[in-house]
Design an enzyme around this catalytic site. Sequence first.
Site, PDB file in Angstrom:
ATOM      1  N   GLY A 162       2.517   3.022  13.742  1.00 16.55           N
ATOM      2  CA  GLY A 162       3.298   1.796  13.947  1.00 16.55           C
ATOM      3  C   GLY A 162       2.795   1.006  15.153  1.00 16.55           C
ATOM      4  N   GLU A 217       9.628   0.511  10.782  1.00 14.43           N
ATOM      5  CA  GLU A 217      10.613   1.605  10.650  1.00 14.43           C
ATOM      6  C   GLU A 217       9.864   2.880  10.955  1.00 14.43           C
ATOM      7  OE1 GLU A 217      13.653   1.053  10.182  1.00 14.43           O
ATOM      8  OE2 GLU A 217      13.723  -0.926   9.265  1.00 14.43           O
ATOM      9  N   GLU A 263       9.137  15.056  16.829  1.00  9.95           N
ATOM     10  CA  GLU A 263       9.521  14.994  15.420  1.00  9.95           C
ATOM     11  C   GLU A 263       8.700  16.008  14.622  1.00  9.95           C
ATOM     12  OE1 GLU A 263       8.345  11.569  13.012  1.00  9.95           O
ATOM     13  OE2 GLU A 263      10.381  11.514  12.228  1.00  9.95           O
ATOM     14  N   GLY A 317       6.633   4.436   8.665  1.00  7.51           N
ATOM     15  CA  GLY A 317       5.763   5.588   8.872  1.00  7.51           C
ATOM     16  C   GLY A 317       5.901   6.102  10.287  1.00  7.51           C
ATOM     17  N   SER A 318       4.845   6.718  10.773  1.00 10.81           N
ATOM     18  CA  SER A 318       4.927   7.378  12.081  1.00 10.81           C
ATOM     19  C   SER A 318       4.847   6.364  13.223  1.00 10.81           C
ATOM     20  CB  SER A 318       3.804   8.398  12.200  1.00 10.81           C
ATOM     21  OG  SER A 318       2.562   7.755  12.038  1.00 10.81           O
ATOM     22  N   THR A 319       5.369   6.759  14.373  1.00 11.77           N
ATOM     23  CA  THR A 319       5.397   5.860  15.529  1.00 11.77           C
ATOM     24  C   THR A 319       3.975   5.534  16.004  1.00 11.77           C
ATOM     25  OG1 THR A 319       7.603   6.555  16.179  1.00 11.77           O
ATOM     26  CG2 THR A 319       6.227   5.653  17.924  1.00 11.77           C
ATOM     27  N   LYS A 349       0.853  -1.194   0.000  1.00 10.05           N
ATOM     28  CA  LYS A 349       0.000   0.000   0.000  1.00 10.05           C
ATOM     29  C   LYS A 349       0.888   1.243   0.000  1.00 10.05           C
ATOM     30  CE  LYS A 349      -1.954   2.894   2.857  1.00 10.05           C
ATOM     31  NZ  LYS A 349      -2.117   4.055   1.984  1.00 10.05           N
ATOM     32  N   CYS A 384      13.134  10.275   7.988  1.00 11.47           N
ATOM     33  CA  CYS A 384      12.934   9.752   9.343  1.00 11.47           C
ATOM     34  C   CYS A 384      14.200   9.902  10.181  1.00 11.47           C
ATOM     35  CB  CYS A 384      12.523   8.301   9.251  1.00 11.47           C
ATOM     36  SG  CYS A 384      13.568   7.407   8.108  1.00 11.47           S
TER      37      CYS A 384
END
Length: 499
Positions: free
Chosen positions: A253, A271, A403, A248-250, A195, A305
Amino acid sequence: MGYKIVEIAPKSITTPNGITYEQPVGLFINNQFIKSQNEKTMAIENPSTGENVVEVCSAAKEDVDYAVDCAEHAFEKTDWASQDPRIRGRYLSKLADLMEENLELMASIETMDNGKTIALSRGDVQLAIDCIRDAAAYSDKTDGRSVNTGDGYVNYTIREPIGVCGQIIPWNFPLMMLAWKVGPALAMGNCIILKPASATPLNALFFASLTKKAGIPDGVVNIVPGPGGMVGTALTTHPKVRKVAFTGSTDIGKDIAVKSSGSNLKKITLELGGKSAHLVFDDADLEKTLPNLVNGIFKNAGQICSSGSRIYAQAGIYDKLLAAFKEYIEKNLKVGDPFDESNFQGAITNKEQYNTILKYINIGKDEGAKVLTGGKVASEKGYFIKPTVFYDVNEDMRIVKEEIFGPCVTISKFETIEDGVAMANDSEFGLGAGIETENLSTALKVAKMLHSGTVWINTYNDFDSRVPFGGYKQSGYGREMGSEVYECYTQTKAVRIKL
Ligand code: NAP
Ligand code: MG
């Protein structure tokens, strides 16, 4: 009612630098470009102009289910996974050749869709090609080992693919993130459903057309654009998907980890985000350091990142660095049209991220940080922001802790090596870190002390497909690239024979 397959023809597009090509716009499932079951589409924007480039089909849950069925069929009912692995290597080599033939086109698609400069896009496509070539070469490096447990037994291990893998990627490196995931997965004999991010699906669909040209069989590669909450969740909760790889973002995730585990205990690699520290010691050579700091935080408009978004300068060099950094940025970092080769920085990739960065710039000013340079938009049209440096910060400020994911950096001062390392390590993230020094002992000592998946010494954001990449702490787990990534796409079977 069964699943209805309606093919959709590509659209002819001319990129802003004048290349006309056929852009696939359908969901790529089972080697066909098809419409979504609910016929939904999404508009794809060029962030440098704010104009819509094309409409792309947007998947419904039924489409994800169909893609998983096709991938499962290819994995279970064809010889994709069981054949001589060198044959998979040949497909991947052919794919890399096709990418090479289309390098300038793919770079142009990337710049049109993502807003990064054309020079950066060319580098990204090259890294993506390198990654597919490495995967081709690695396809037959799946040997197991024999294990000695004494005379009564023979033991050996076999490394086998995991099965159907879901892969979910962000918009900052649309093609490179794809290559990092697709190459190793296929080399090891898995089948994938990827995706792309909704903001940047164009190169993923073009890449899909090349996988078909390369002869990769039906169902092995499926590319399904669509909203993250829906398509992503359909993948992470699907009972037949055995692994999810996510970049992507934490926050997302964590959601993925919960859903992937709660459904069928999928294997997961994540990641995630970062707030990486870049340390400049008193003895650093400023001439070498300035371009490294720039690469660290302003490359890709800071949307990396591993960006070195917290600079820590030792007290003896702090003032000199501030003055030199300001001068360097204002002289060299032109912001604007990413197809204009003289610009260093292009557009922010989407409006949401553009607004987030501007919000953080205001937060920084409100928190009392001083602006060394930048701190404002670079153009009224499109999403352009000036390289921004904050100084006189303290470590509790949100701009130091959170971030931002944009061209925005803070500079803090430290006294001793131990102080600098403690400040660098004071983060829930642990993706990258940088060290600028001419002293080998300082460099190696500090590299050991830093809590991060990558440490760069006298360079930064410097990637090679043979070197593994991934996070410590809340920056994730699992590795991409290097030999490590192949571990993440295989599982070990042990065979123990009694003599
Ligand atoms: P994001 O919002 O987490 O989105 C990443 C991907 O996840 C997109 O494809 C998104 O789809 C999808 N998604 C959204 N919600 C989902 C859900 N509930 N379940 C499954 N998938 C879902 O991140 P982003 O804003 O695009 O990217 C920026 C972030 O990525 C930053 O935090 C950055 O640090 C991180 N990043 C990390 C690395 C690394 O290697 N560690 C590399 C690059 C970026 P939609 O596009 O449809 O929303
Ligand atoms: Mg776009």
